[in-house]
Design a protein around this motif. Structure first.
Motif, mmCIF file in Angstrom:
data_model
loop_
_atom_site.group_PDB
_atom_site.id
_atom_site.type_symbol
_atom_site.label_atom_id
_atom_site.label_comp_id
_atom_site.label_asym_id
_atom_site.label_seq_id
_atom_site.Cartn_x
_atom_site.Cartn_y
_atom_site.Cartn_z
ATOM 1 N N ASP A 5 0.828 -1.200 0.000
ATOM 2 C CA ASP A 5 0.000 0.000 0.000
ATOM 3 C C ASP A 5 0.865 1.255 0.000
ATOM 4 O O ASP A 5 1.864 1.340 0.718
ATOM 5 C CB ASP A 5 -0.906 0.034 1.243
ATOM 6 N N GLY A 43 -4.141 4.156 -1.858
ATOM 7 C CA GLY A 43 -3.282 3.813 -0.736
ATOM 8 C C GLY A 43 -3.872 4.268 0.586
ATOM 9 O O GLY A 43 -5.048 4.603 0.679
ATOM 10 N N ARG A 44 -3.017 4.286 1.595
ATOM 11 C CA ARG A 44 -3.441 4.614 2.963
ATOM 12 C C ARG A 44 -3.027 6.051 3.282
ATOM 13 O O ARG A 44 -1.840 6.381 3.243
ATOM 14 C CB ARG A 44 -2.782 3.633 3.931
ATOM 15 N N ARG A 232 -6.692 -7.121 -0.958
ATOM 16 C CA ARG A 232 -6.468 -5.725 -1.332
ATOM 17 C C ARG A 232 -7.794 -4.985 -1.472
ATOM 18 O O ARG A 232 -7.913 -3.820 -1.097
ATOM 19 C CB ARG A 232 -5.702 -5.680 -2.651
ATOM 20 N N ARG A 235 -9.049 -4.058 1.997
ATOM 21 C CA ARG A 235 -8.316 -2.937 2.590
ATOM 22 C C ARG A 235 -8.789 -1.606 2.005
ATOM 23 O O ARG A 235 -8.915 -0.616 2.728
ATOM 24 C CB ARG A 235 -6.805 -3.108 2.363
ATOM 25 N N ARG A 239 -10.573 1.544 3.953
ATOM 26 C CA ARG A 239 -10.075 2.913 3.906
ATOM 27 C C ARG A 239 -11.202 3.880 3.570
ATOM 28 O O ARG A 239 -11.196 5.020 4.032
ATOM 29 C CB ARG A 239 -8.937 3.019 2.888
#
Length: 366
Positions: A5, A43-44, A232, A235, A239
């Motif tokens: 990530d 992404g994060r 994925r 995740r 988020r």
């Protein structure tokens, strides 16, 4: 934390974005939700900061606080330039964070101001990926080419321009990039506009879990290389909505949820490299998509008159009269406009801009 990530730091030149959205799109207060969702697919986000004289943005301040954005106040001082103070502070903080937090891989810079181009070049020289974010009508032509990726706020899923942009006080920008032709930002159907309170945060639970999964999967397929694995995908969903729990929808695990969606032809599962972590994609047979496009064609054909087809605005309501739970997001399209464009690409309908109506008109080809 998964090593694949991206770790993203978000910096917002808030006055530029808010004034650009208000004057160019008629959107006020500025909705950070679409920005947060777009970054969640990439992404994060580990840091969120917005810079402005917050005495001028009282309502915005409350909405940003709900979205977990750190507010950096740059008060206006007599004899000083508020613009320069905010820009310099934001640039200094970004460079400082780049040196102090080596784990940050990506910087998202929200502005349309070409003054930030040197900052973008410096961050890239430090081996950081840079994502720019700006309103198209107020973004300098110099800024997008300097970035690794540039997101025009106007085009983000969930941004619904108003028919009549609002004018107000605030610092002006010189838009070196001319406004896009009507094809890029037509008036949005009224039934898709989110309430301000709902749109203001990135943690918007979706009433249909299939819609949430399909929309997130579509975003990952557009913005990432390679297959999208179930781990994925989850995740990315977390988020977007940290409160997500498949148990709330009646499933004991995320794999069971995906298998249920596969049986409903929402997604398709392919065995992945690791056992228990399948690759997730959209069904190749497209049977569910075919039904949705057939519905669109039938409705357009029934509404079109000689020489004039129905307008895009309000057309989704007509589809829902036939199928009350219709949602283009269940098929991986982020907006009804994207769905109709997909139908046009397949040769099922035509879309022509009507200057008099200020909207698209759709027709079924003879």
């Amino acid at each position: 934390m998964n090593g694949d990530d991206e770790r993203i730091a978000l910096f917002l030149d808030y006055e530029n974005l808010a004034i650009g959205a208000r004057e160019g799109l008629g959107v006020a207060p500025f909705d950070i939700g679409p920005v947060a969702d777009a970054l969640a697919e990439r992404g994060r986000v580990v840091a969120r900061r917005a810079y402005a004289d917050w005495s001028s943005f009282d309502e915005d301040r409350r909405l940003l606080a709900k979205a977990q954005v750190e507010l950096i106040d740059i008060p206006q001082r007599l004899g000083g330039s508020r613009k320069n103070a905010a820009d310099i502070k934001m640039a200094v903080d970004a460079i400082e964070l780049a040196y102090e937090r080596g784990f940050i891989t990506t910087f998202a810079i929200g502005t349309g101001d070409s003054d930030f181009t040197p900052l973008v070049h410096k961050l890239r020289a430090l081996d950081k990926r840079v994502i720019g974010i700006g309103v198209q009508s107020s973004t300098s032509a110099l800024l997008p080419p300097a970035c690794d990726e540039f997101l025009f706020y106007d085009r983000l899923p969930g941004v619904e321009p108003s028919a009549e942009p609002r004018r107000g006080r605030g610092r002006a920008r010189q838009p070196a990039t001319p406004p896009a032709p009507p094809v890029l930002a037509p008036p949005a159907p009224a039934d898709e506009v989110l309430p301000v309170e709902e749109a203001a945060t990135s943690t918007r639970p979706d009433s249909d879990v299939g819609t949430l999964v399909a929309r997130t999967l579509a975003g990952l397929q557009r913005h990432t290389d390679g297959p999208v694995l179930a781990s994925r995908l989850k995740r990315a969903i977390l988020r977007k909505d940290p409160t997500f729990d498949e148990a709330d929808h009646g499933f004991r695990g995320f794999g069971e949820l995906l298998r249920n969606l596969e049986s409903r032809h929402v997604v398709e599962l392919v065995e992945g490299i690791a056992k228990g972590d399948p690759q997730v994609t959209f069904p190749e047979d497209g049977s569910a998509d075919d039904d949705a496009f057939r519905l669109l064609v039938d409705v357009v054909a029934g509404l079109q008159a000689p020489g004039a087809g129905p307008q895009l605005s309000g057309l989704k309501d007509q589809l829902r009269k036939r199928v009350p739970d219709f949602s283009e997001k269940r098929h991986g399209f982020n907006s009804f406009l994207s769905f109709t464009r997909a139908a046009q690409a397949r040769g099922l309908v035509t879309m022509d801009w009507d200057d008099g109506a200020g909207d698209y008109r759709l027709r079924v080809p003879a």
